[in-house]
Design a protein around this motif. Structure first.
Motif, PDB file in Angstrom:
ATOM      1  N   SER A  29       0.841  -1.184   0.000  1.00  0.00           N
ATOM      2  CA  SER A  29       0.000   0.000   0.000  1.00  0.00           C
ATOM      3  C   SER A  29       0.882   1.242   0.000  1.00  0.00           C
ATOM      4  O   SER A  29       1.539   1.536   1.008  1.00  0.00           O
ATOM      5  CB  SER A  29      -0.914   0.020   1.227  1.00  0.00           C
ATOM      6  N   ALA A  30       0.895   1.975  -1.117  1.00  0.00           N
ATOM      7  CA  ALA A  30       1.688   3.200  -1.200  1.00  0.00           C
ATOM      8  C   ALA A  30       1.195   4.225  -0.185  1.00  0.00           C
ATOM      9  O   ALA A  30       1.998   4.942   0.408  1.00  0.00           O
ATOM     10  CB  ALA A  30       1.639   3.763  -2.620  1.00  0.00           C
ATOM     11  N   GLN A  31      -0.111   4.292   0.043  1.00  0.00           N
ATOM     12  CA  GLN A  31      -0.666   5.244   1.022  1.00  0.00           C
ATOM     13  C   GLN A  31      -0.156   4.963   2.427  1.00  0.00           C
ATOM     14  O   GLN A  31       0.017   5.878   3.218  1.00  0.00           O
ATOM     15  CB  GLN A  31      -2.196   5.198   1.018  1.00  0.00           C
ATOM     16  N   GLU A  32       0.087   3.706   2.721  1.00  0.00           N
ATOM     17  CA  GLU A  32       0.594   3.310   4.041  1.00  0.00           C
ATOM     18  C   GLU A  32       2.115   3.158   4.050  1.00  0.00           C
ATOM     19  O   GLU A  32       2.686   2.716   5.042  1.00  0.00           O
ATOM     20  CB  GLU A  32      -0.073   2.010   4.487  1.00  0.00           C
ATOM     21  N   HIS A  33       2.763   3.516   2.944  1.00  0.00           N
ATOM     22  CA  HIS A  33       4.222   3.397   2.804  1.00  0.00           C
ATOM     23  C   HIS A  33       4.691   1.987   3.148  1.00  0.00           C
ATOM     24  O   HIS A  33       5.604   1.783   3.942  1.00  0.00           O
ATOM     25  CB  HIS A  33       4.949   4.439   3.668  1.00  0.00           C
ATOM     26  N   ARG A  34       4.039   1.022   2.518  1.00  0.00           N
ATOM     27  CA  ARG A  34       4.381  -0.390   2.744  1.00  0.00           C
ATOM     28  C   ARG A  34       4.387  -1.111   1.398  1.00  0.00           C
ATOM     29  O   ARG A  34       3.377  -1.149   0.696  1.00  0.00           O
ATOM     30  CB  ARG A  34       3.368  -1.050   3.681  1.00  0.00           C
ATOM     31  N   TRP A  35       5.546  -1.647   1.056  1.00  0.00           N
ATOM     32  CA  TRP A  35       5.697  -2.459  -0.152  1.00  0.00           C
ATOM     33  C   TRP A  35       6.238  -3.810   0.291  1.00  0.00           C
ATOM     34  O   TRP A  35       7.061  -3.887   1.205  1.00  0.00           O
ATOM     35  CB  TRP A  35       6.651  -1.783  -1.127  1.00  0.00           C
ATOM     36  N   PHE A  36       5.756  -4.866  -0.344  1.00  0.00           N
ATOM     37  CA  PHE A  36       6.095  -6.210   0.123  1.00  0.00           C
ATOM     38  C   PHE A  36       6.523  -7.098  -1.043  1.00  0.00           C
ATOM     39  O   PHE A  36       5.904  -7.080  -2.099  1.00  0.00           O
ATOM     40  CB  PHE A  36       4.884  -6.840   0.826  1.00  0.00           C
ATOM     41  N   TRP A  37       7.584  -7.874  -0.804  1.00  0.00           N
ATOM     42  CA  TRP A  37       8.109  -8.823  -1.786  1.00  0.00           C
ATOM     43  C   TRP A  37       8.187 -10.210  -1.176  1.00  0.00           C
ATOM     44  O   TRP A  37       8.469 -10.363   0.018  1.00  0.00           O
ATOM     45  CB  TRP A  37       9.534  -8.436  -2.217  1.00  0.00           C
TER      46      TRP A  37
END
Length: 134
Positions: A29-37
C-alpha cells in the motif's frame, strides 16, 4: 548458469545460493508506505561433504538508504542438513517503507569436521512493479 526461474546466484565453496524475488502488490500500500516482496531461495550443496545451515545474516536496504540487519538461526524455522548433491528451497518475505531497495547477505554452515563456511547470498534488487496508491 542460472536456473531459468532464478535471477541471481552466488557460489561459495561449492554451495550455490539462488534467488528470485517477486513484488506482491496485493500486500502493498503506497498510502501506508508499505511495499512487500516474496523471495524464493534455493541452496544447493555442490561440495563433497555434508553441511548444516545454522544461521542467516541479511542486509536489507531501502530506497532512502536505511539499512536493516537481520540475523537468526536457520531459515524459516529450519536448520537443514544438505548432503552432497542435496538442495533446500524456501520462500519468505520482505516489507519495505519504500517502493524499491535491495537484499544481500550470507548463510553460515558447519561441516561434519566443525569447519564453518560463510556462503554468500547474492545481492538482489527489490523493485515495485506498481507504485500507485491504494
Amino acid at each position: 548458469m542460472l536456473d531459468s526461474f532464478f535471477d541471481h546466484a552466488a557460489i561459495t565453496d561449492g554451495i550455490t545460493v539462488r534467488v528470485s524475488a517477486q513484488f506482491l502488490p496485493e500486500q502493498s500500500s503506497a498510502q501506508e508506505h508499505r511495499w512487500f516482496w516474496a523471495y524464493h531461495i534455493r541452496i544447493e550443496n555442490g561440495s563433497d561433504r555434508a553441511v548444516k545451515l545454522i544461521s542467516r545474516h541479511w542486509r536489507i536496504t531501502d530506497a532512502g538508504g536505511a539499512v536493516n540487519l537481520v540475523e537468526g538461526e536457520g531459515v524459516v524455522g529450519e536448520q537443514p542438513l544438505l548432503r552432497p548433491g542435496d538442495s533446500h528451497d524456501y520462500v519468505s518475505g520482505c516489507p519495505l517503507a519504500t517502493p524499491w531497495g535491495s537484499m544481500e547477505g550470507r548463510y553460515t554452515f558447519t561441516a561434519a569436521d566443525g569447519e564453518r563456511i560463510e556462503a554468500a547470498i547474492p545481492f538482489f534488487p527489490l523493485e515495485a512493479a506498481e507504485t500507485t496508491p491504494r
